[in-house]
Design a protein around this motif. Structure first.
Motif, PDB file in Angstrom:
ATOM      1  N   GLU A 253      17.276 -14.307  11.672  1.00 58.31           N
ATOM      2  CA  GLU A 253      16.023 -13.773  12.209  1.00 58.31           C
ATOM      3  C   GLU A 253      16.259 -12.674  13.244  1.00 58.31           C
ATOM      4  OE1 GLU A 253      12.019 -13.287  12.259  1.00 58.31           O
ATOM      5  OE2 GLU A 253      13.146 -14.656  10.951  1.00 58.31           O
ATOM      6  N   LYS A 254      17.296 -12.817  14.041  1.00 57.20           N
ATOM      7  CA  LYS A 254      17.574 -11.867  15.117  1.00 57.20           C
ATOM      8  C   LYS A 254      17.952 -10.484  14.595  1.00 57.20           C
ATOM      9  CE  LYS A 254      20.608 -11.259  19.151  1.00 57.20           C
ATOM     10  NZ  LYS A 254      21.700 -11.870  19.953  1.00 57.20           N
ATOM     11  N   TYR A 255      18.557 -10.438  13.391  1.00 54.96           N
ATOM     12  CA  TYR A 255      19.123  -9.177  12.908  1.00 54.96           C
ATOM     13  C   TYR A 255      18.479  -8.629  11.634  1.00 54.96           C
ATOM     14  CZ  TYR A 255      22.996 -10.122  16.125  1.00 54.96           C
ATOM     15  OH  TYR A 255      23.759 -10.374  17.238  1.00 54.96           O
ATOM     16  N   ARG A 256      17.832  -9.480  10.828  1.00 55.56           N
ATOM     17  CA  ARG A 256      17.509  -9.061   9.461  1.00 55.56           C
ATOM     18  C   ARG A 256      16.604  -7.829   9.397  1.00 55.56           C
ATOM     19  NH1 ARG A 256      16.506 -12.848   5.913  1.00 55.56           N
ATOM     20  NH2 ARG A 256      15.412 -11.371   4.564  1.00 55.56           N
ATOM     21  N   GLU A 257      15.602  -7.718  10.265  1.00 58.13           N
ATOM     22  CA  GLU A 257      14.734  -6.534  10.214  1.00 58.13           C
ATOM     23  C   GLU A 257      15.476  -5.273  10.621  1.00 58.13           C
ATOM     24  OE1 GLU A 257      10.980  -6.702  12.078  1.00 58.13           O
ATOM     25  OE2 GLU A 257      10.337  -8.541  11.079  1.00 58.13           O
ATOM     26  N   MET A 258      16.466  -5.422  11.473  1.00 60.10           N
ATOM     27  CA  MET A 258      17.216  -4.273  11.972  1.00 60.10           C
ATOM     28  C   MET A 258      18.346  -3.880  11.033  1.00 60.10           C
ATOM     29  SD  MET A 258      19.156  -3.928  15.658  1.00 60.10           S
ATOM     30  CE  MET A 258      20.222  -5.344  15.352  1.00 60.10           C
ATOM     31  N   CYS A 259      18.935  -4.844  10.316  1.00 60.70           N
ATOM     32  CA  CYS A 259      20.192  -4.609   9.609  1.00 60.70           C
ATOM     33  C   CYS A 259      20.125  -4.684   8.088  1.00 60.70           C
ATOM     34  CB  CYS A 259      21.251  -5.611  10.087  1.00 60.70           C
ATOM     35  SG  CYS A 259      21.700  -5.441  11.820  1.00 60.70           S
ATOM     36  N   THR A 260      19.027  -5.189   7.534  1.00 58.20           N
ATOM     37  CA  THR A 260      18.980  -5.365   6.086  1.00 58.20           C
ATOM     38  C   THR A 260      17.743  -4.703   5.496  1.00 58.20           C
ATOM     39  OG1 THR A 260      17.780  -7.472   6.150  1.00 58.20           O
ATOM     40  CG2 THR A 260      20.180  -7.558   6.323  1.00 58.20           C
ATOM     41  N   TYR A 261      17.862  -4.331   4.232  1.00 63.82           N
ATOM     42  CA  TYR A 261      16.721  -3.770   3.518  1.00 63.82           C
ATOM     43  C   TYR A 261      15.905  -4.889   2.890  1.00 63.82           C
ATOM     44  CZ  TYR A 261      14.033  -0.639   0.548  1.00 63.82           C
ATOM     45  OH  TYR A 261      13.002   0.033  -0.049  1.00 63.82           O
ATOM     46  N   ASN A 262      16.591  -5.860   2.315  1.00 65.26           N
ATOM     47  CA  ASN A 262      16.009  -7.086   1.770  1.00 65.26           C
ATOM     48  C   ASN A 262      17.167  -8.051   1.547  1.00 65.26           C
ATOM     49  OD1 ASN A 262      17.289  -6.113  -0.568  1.00 65.26           O
ATOM     50  ND2 ASN A 262      15.394  -5.210  -1.349  1.00 65.26           N
ATOM     51  N   ASN A 263      16.989  -9.085   0.748  1.00 59.48           N
ATOM     52  CA  ASN A 263      18.073 -10.042   0.529  1.00 59.48           C
ATOM     53  C   ASN A 263      19.260  -9.449  -0.217  1.00 59.48           C
ATOM     54  OD1 ASN A 263      16.872 -12.199   1.838  1.00 59.48           O
ATOM     55  ND2 ASN A 263      15.886 -12.983  -0.009  1.00 59.48           N
ATOM     56  N   TYR A 264      19.087  -8.273  -0.792  1.00 57.84           N
ATOM     57  CA  TYR A 264      20.118  -7.676  -1.635  1.00 57.84           C
ATOM     58  C   TYR A 264      20.956  -6.608  -0.935  1.00 57.84           C
ATOM     59  CZ  TYR A 264      17.268  -9.733  -5.377  1.00 57.84           C
ATOM     60  OH  TYR A 264      16.567 -10.598  -6.169  1.00 57.84           O
ATOM     61  N   TYR A 265      20.369  -5.895   0.026  1.00 52.31           N
ATOM     62  CA  TYR A 265      21.023  -4.696   0.524  1.00 52.31           C
ATOM     63  C   TYR A 265      21.084  -4.643   2.046  1.00 52.31           C
ATOM     64  CZ  TYR A 265      19.947  -3.350  -4.261  1.00 52.31           C
ATOM     65  OH  TYR A 265      19.831  -3.331  -5.622  1.00 52.31           O
ATOM     66  N   ILE A 266      22.156  -4.031   2.537  1.00 50.86           N
ATOM     67  CA  ILE A 266      22.365  -3.819   3.965  1.00 50.86           C
ATOM     68  C   ILE A 266      22.041  -2.365   4.279  1.00 50.86           C
ATOM     69  CG2 ILE A 266      24.101  -3.840   5.804  1.00 50.86           C
ATOM     70  CD1 ILE A 266      25.616  -5.944   4.155  1.00 50.86           C
ATOM     71  N   ASN A 267      21.272  -2.122   5.337  1.00 46.60           N
ATOM     72  CA  ASN A 267      20.836  -0.760   5.647  1.00 46.60           C
ATOM     73  C   ASN A 267      21.834  -0.031   6.556  1.00 46.60           C
ATOM     74  OD1 ASN A 267      20.382  -1.688   8.265  1.00 46.60           O
ATOM     75  ND2 ASN A 267      18.163  -1.787   8.047  1.00 46.60           N
ATOM     76  N   ASP A 268      21.405   1.109   7.104  1.00 45.54           N
ATOM     77  CA  ASP A 268      22.296   1.922   7.950  1.00 45.54           C
ATOM     78  C   ASP A 268      22.845   1.127   9.135  1.00 45.54           C
ATOM     79  OD1 ASP A 268      21.790   4.098   6.323  1.00 45.54           O
ATOM     80  OD2 ASP A 268      20.236   4.922   7.620  1.00 45.54           O
TER      81      ASP A 268
END
Length: 290
Positions: A253-268
């Motif tokens: 919860e602490k990181y997912r909005e900042m670090c992931t696009y969805n359950n499949y991909y990691i963002n910038d």
């Protein structure tokens, strides 16, 4: 989509020109709906610079669609100051043309540097760069810039990518590297592929890499896959033949909005976190002063 290349994904030169023009063309762009990949990462270029002799790279801009770009360096360097430029092509396209035009009175030279460190990055869509807005933010390219290392990319943008890595190492001439970085599993990969092929992939990579790091970042709903992977390669872990880095906290919860696009991909931002964790792992096992 796959990427098996022995050369850097970056093109570098140095100059003192106050402005220059980049003429480029992109081909083999994969058609489809890819909201998880930034437009410039799909069919554009990313340009970075650093003053000559310094370590830190800075962004100039990212471009797409336009095939000719005028770059004004007045805002970044002093007159006659020598600087280095790094240009990245797209993730799911091919940079088929790259020409740089300089004023006649300026200095310019292609940089053909020979790194003293080498890293092989093997994996699936996260290692391929899916989820990034620009190629410059792929964790593998950050490692290359920050460590001054030659990075080889053996990456595939499909769910059962371990099959392709296995075939590559069995049937090709893989690079010999100081460090191998293997993406162990992905949200969508078939568990039987992991159980059947992961041990052999690790053995094959260990023959070509002095050190090996395995990593994964799996959403909580797929946490059982971590157990499968770790049980499958238990002996390698026990015998210190591979170091495991678990980055699944990116989906907390602490990181997912900042670090992931969805359950499949990691963002910038997630790629920056992956870079930091892998850099620490590389420092630990190699004792490099990085």
């Amino acid at each position: 989509m796959h990427r098996t290349q022995v050369d850097s994904m970056a093109y570098t030169f140095e100059s003192n020109a106050q402005q220059f023009t980049v003429n480029y063309e992109v081909s083999h762009v994969v058609k489809g709906y890819f909201p998880q990949i930034g437009l410039t990462a799909r069919e554009g270029i990313c340009i970075m610079y650093r003053p000559s002799g310094e370590n830190q790279w800075f962004n100039i801009d990212c471009y797409t669609i336009i095939s000719s770009v005028n770059v004004n360096m007045n805002n970044f360097v002093e007159k006659d100051e020598v600087y280095e430029i790094m240009i990245y092509g797209p993730i799911i396209g091919k940079l088929s043309k790259l020409e740089i035009e300089f004023p006649d009175e300026s200095y310019a030279k292609i940089i053909n540097w020979i790194p003293d460190k080498s890293i092989c990055v093997a994996g699936g869509s996260n290692s391929f760069g899916v989820g990034c807005t620009t190629t410059g933010l792929m964790f593998s390219n950050i490692l290359e810039r920050k460590l001054g290392a030659q990075v080889y990319h053996i990456t595939y943008n499909h769910k059962n990518y371990l099959e392709s890595i296995h075939n590559y190492y069995k049937n090709s001439n893989p690079p010999v590297c100081d460090v191998g970085i293997l993406e162990l599993d992905h949200y969508s990969q078939n568990e039987s592929i992991v159980e059947n092929l992961l041990p052999e992939v690790i053995s094959l990579m260990n023959q070509r890499c002095k050190y090996l790091i395995g990593w994964y970042s799996l959403a909580n709903v797929k946490s059982y896959k971590k157990i499968i992977a770790n049980n499958t390669i238990h002996d390698f872990i026990y015998n210190n033949e591979i170091e495991i880095v678990d980055l699944s906290y990116l989906y907390d919860e602490k990181y997912r909005e900042m670090c992931t696009y969805n359950n499949y991909y990691i963002n910038d931002t997630g790629n920056i976190m992956v870079y930091k964790e892998l850099k620490d792992g590389i420092r630990r096992i190699t004792k490099w002063k990085i």
